[in-house]
Scaffold this motif. Structure first.
Motif, PDB file in Angstrom:
ATOM      1  N   GLY A 181       0.844  -1.190   0.000  1.00  0.00           N
ATOM      2  CA  GLY A 181       0.000   0.000   0.000  1.00  0.00           C
ATOM      3  C   GLY A 181       0.876   1.236   0.000  1.00  0.00           C
ATOM      4  N   GLY A 182       0.443   2.256  -0.689  1.00  0.00           N
ATOM      5  CA  GLY A 182       1.248   3.465  -0.831  1.00  0.00           C
ATOM      6  C   GLY A 182       1.505   4.174   0.482  1.00  0.00           C
ATOM      7  N   ASP A 183       0.483   4.250   1.316  1.00  0.00           N
ATOM      8  CA  ASP A 183       0.633   4.988   2.576  1.00  0.00           C
ATOM      9  C   ASP A 183       1.624   4.304   3.517  1.00  0.00           C
ATOM     10  N   VAL A 191       0.021   6.762  -3.171  1.00  0.00           N
ATOM     11  CA  VAL A 191      -0.271   7.411  -1.895  1.00  0.00           C
ATOM     12  C   VAL A 191      -1.642   8.080  -1.988  1.00  0.00           C
ATOM     13  N   SER A 192      -2.504   7.838  -1.012  1.00  0.00           N
ATOM     14  CA  SER A 192      -3.855   8.401  -1.060  1.00  0.00           C
ATOM     15  C   SER A 192      -3.809   9.922  -0.877  1.00  0.00           C
ATOM     16  N   THR A 193      -4.753  10.589  -1.489  1.00  0.00           N
ATOM     17  CA  THR A 193      -4.787  12.058  -1.413  1.00  0.00           C
ATOM     18  C   THR A 193      -5.227  12.547  -0.040  1.00  0.00           C
ATOM     19  N   VAL A 194      -5.753  11.628   0.785  1.00  0.00           N
ATOM     20  CA  VAL A 194      -6.209  12.034   2.130  1.00  0.00           C
ATOM     21  C   VAL A 194      -5.211  11.629   3.213  1.00  0.00           C
ATOM     22  N   GLY A 242       5.595  18.463  -7.512  1.00  0.00           N
ATOM     23  CA  GLY A 242       4.700  18.258  -8.654  1.00  0.00           C
ATOM     24  C   GLY A 242       4.006  16.915  -8.617  1.00  0.00           C
ATOM     25  N   ALA A 243       4.728  15.874  -8.168  1.00  0.00           N
ATOM     26  CA  ALA A 243       4.161  14.527  -8.122  1.00  0.00           C
ATOM     27  C   ALA A 243       3.013  14.430  -7.122  1.00  0.00           C
ATOM     28  N   TYR A 244       3.022  15.282  -6.098  1.00  0.00           N
ATOM     29  CA  TYR A 244       1.985  15.230  -5.061  1.00  0.00           C
ATOM     30  C   TYR A 244       1.004  16.396  -5.179  1.00  0.00           C
ATOM     31  N   SER A 245       0.801  16.884  -6.397  1.00  0.00           N
ATOM     32  CA  SER A 245      -0.112  18.012  -6.610  1.00  0.00           C
ATOM     33  C   SER A 245      -1.552  17.652  -6.240  1.00  0.00           C
ATOM     34  N   LYS A 246      -1.965  16.426  -6.501  1.00  0.00           N
ATOM     35  CA  LYS A 246      -3.330  16.012  -6.134  1.00  0.00           C
ATOM     36  C   LYS A 246      -3.493  15.973  -4.617  1.00  0.00           C
ATOM     37  N   TRP A 247      -2.445  15.570  -3.906  1.00  0.00           N
ATOM     38  CA  TRP A 247      -2.515  15.580  -2.451  1.00  0.00           C
ATOM     39  C   TRP A 247      -2.620  17.024  -1.941  1.00  0.00           C
TER      40      TRP A 247
END
Length: 552
Positions: A16-18, A59-62, A92-97
């Motif tokens: 899992g990503g997290d 990785v989840s956005t939350v 940039g890779a974590y822009s959605k987060w």
């Protein structure tokens, strides 16, 4: 490094990503502690960030335990160029987060400051920062649209190229795209003002060049023009406010026309300019109003003098948007007749097609668009028979894109009933195709058996299938005549009969291309089995020797 990233992605897909992120954060925190006051020991931190970036899609956005700590830690890292480059790419890779984070703009403001540092540090970090800024503006545009004016200085410095920023002209397009996407989120009235603001630093250098007179404009190095025109193209492409873009293109048309008029000889400038106009047409659609008429008149006149294939490509986009608009019928009819007449006069033999495959490619792409979007203008016109003749001459050109465009045009012609309003014009189409049917079929069979590379078998097969579906027994007779031309020294009667039976079945049952593929490949392999056989087959079918029935 790619192998390391692959391993981490596999781990994230299992753990899992997290969970994977929590492990990697421990390494990043350790690297930051070891860094201490010795700013030269940044490599472990850079390695940890590379790993964190690699698993961003998992990785989840939350995620609220580790990511806030990582973002805070980024502010503490030294601005060493390579490390800063990786920091920017990670942001940039974590822009959605970042978009999902509860902190809103304050957290975005912090990471944007890091990106600004990246833009001023080195060319590599500037490139990474520009890409990251585009990702953030794409995913966080709703949060950022209220801060357009505050952020505009970034855009201005990037586009003008002044100050400490080291963003290249190519990478500046990422920033142009970023701000254009933010404008898309603005209300219509604000978007119009913001768009004007966005265009100003782009068009001002072009205005200054044009104001110095035609001689200066003509002698300007291409790059000094296209760098600004390409930025304008990105604005038209990514600002999704049709009326605002239509208004902008109307205001800017005198500038674009001046460049068209003086630099029409210059292929690179014209390609850049036509690309900008294409995106303006695509975004604005029917809001363009009178500007579209002026644009069509311009490219119609210039194509007759300079024969730039990008004029044909731009016309294809116009046909797609305006082909069914009755108010544009007169403009479009004149356009396609002029462009096609001019092109067919330049493509009179296979050598012409080989010398200018770009013109052939864009010409027949345009012709296919005409069949699909405005058959009422194209099929009854005097240029349609000429274009069919032209396609027969050039279909065996060895250039892949040009040949495929010609074959697609023929297939679209045979499939005319499938296009909007196409059925109304089948009688006119038949009056053109039937007298040429024998020759068209012979050329297609020649293409299957060696005149074109075997990699194009599927495209040729579909054209033959479409012809057979359209003309049934008549097309089968054309095919029988063509196959019978091949000597028995090259193809046996059994092989000939097997191919013809497959074509007969296709005509009778309307089967798809897969049913015909096997027999076509068998015939093709037989006719290409060695050079001597291939020469015998092509000598019998004579794909370049046309004996056309003249059509009044």
């Amino acid at each position: 490094m790619l192998a390391v990233a692959d391993v981490l992605i596999d781990a994230a897909s299992v753990l899992g990503g997290d969970a994977t992120l929590r492990i990697l954060y421990v390494k990043l925190a350790e690297a930051r502690t070891c860094l201490g006051n010795n700013l030269n020991q940044w490599h472990p931190a850079e390695a940890a960030l590379f790993c964190i970036r690699a698993i961003s899609n998992y990785v989840s956005t939350v995620e609220a335990d580790v990511m806030p700590k990582i973002m805070s830690l980024l502010l503490e890292l030294p601005h060493e160029p390579q490390l800063l480059q990786t920091v920017c790419l990670t942001i940039g890779a974590y822009s959605k987060w970042l978009d999902a984070a509860l902190d809103g703009f304050p957290q975005l403001s912090s990471v944007i400051k890091i990106l600004l540092s990246g833009m001023g540090k080195s060319e590599d970090s500037a490139a990474a920062a520009a890409v990251a800024f585009r990702h953030i503006c794409d995913d966080c545009r709703r949060k950022l649209c209220g801060y357009f004016d505050e952020l505009f200085s970034i855009y201005n410095s990037t586009v003008i190229g002044e100050g400490s920023f080291k963003v290249s002209a190519e990478d500046s397009l990422h920033v142009v795209e970023a701000f254009s996407m933010v404008i898309t989120e603005l209300p219509a009235d604000q978007a119009k003002q913001a768009l004007e603001k966005l265009c100003l630093p782009v068009v001002t250098p072009l205005q200054e060049i044009i104001s110095q007179g035609p001689d200066v404009l003509e002698k300007k190095p291409v790059r000094e023009l296209t760098v600004h025109i390409d930025q304008l193209a990105y604005i038209f492409r990514y600002v999704n406010h049709p009326e605002a873009v239509a208004d902008a293109i109307q205001r800017l048309w005198p500038i674009l026309k001046a460049i068209f008029d003086v630099r029409a000889w210059d292929m690179r400038t014209m390609e850049s300019l036509c690309r900008a106009c294409k995106y303006a047409v695509r975004t604005s659609g029917r809001f363009m109003g009178i500007t579209i008429g002026a644009m069509l008149e311009e490219i119609q006149g210039l194509y007759q003098q300079h024969h730039q294939p990008c004029f044909l490509y731009l016309s294809s986009e116009v046909i797609k948007i305006f082909g069914s608009d009755p108010s544009c019928a007169c403009y479009l009819k004149n356009l396609i007749e002029t462009l096609f007449n001019c092109t067919t006069c330049r493509l009179t033999n296979i050598k012409d097609f080989t010398a200018r495959p770009d013109i052939a490619d864009d010409c027949f792409l345009l012709a296919s668009r005409c069949i699909r979007y405005c058959p009422q203008l194209f099929i009854p016109s005097a240029v349609f028979p000429s274009l069919v003749d032209c396609s027969m001459i050039g279909v065996t050109v060895q250039h892949r894109e040009a040949s495929n465009s010609i074959l697609t045009f023929l297939s679209d012609t045979f499939d005319l009933a499938k296009s909007s309003m196409g059925e109304q014009y089948l009688t006119i189409r038949d009056s053109v195709i039937i007298p040429r049917g024998t020759s068209i079929t012979r050329i297609l069979v020649a293409s299957l058996t060696g005149a074109l590379p075997s990699s194009r078998l599927e495209t040729v097969t579909y054209a033959l299938l479409a012809l057979t579906r359209a003309y049934g027994a008549r097309a089968l007779e054309w095919a029988r005549e063509s196959i019978s031309l091949i000597p028995s020294t090259a193809v046996t009667e059994v092989e000939r009969a097997k191919f013809f039976q497959a074509l007969t079945d296709a005509a009778a049952s309307g089967v798809d291309i897969k049913t015909l593929t096997g027999p076509v490949e068998e015939l093709s392999d037989v006719c290409r089995r060695n050079r001597t056989v291939q020469e015998i087959v092509q000598g019998a079918l004579r794909p370049l020797e046309l004996n056309l029935v003249s059509v009044s």
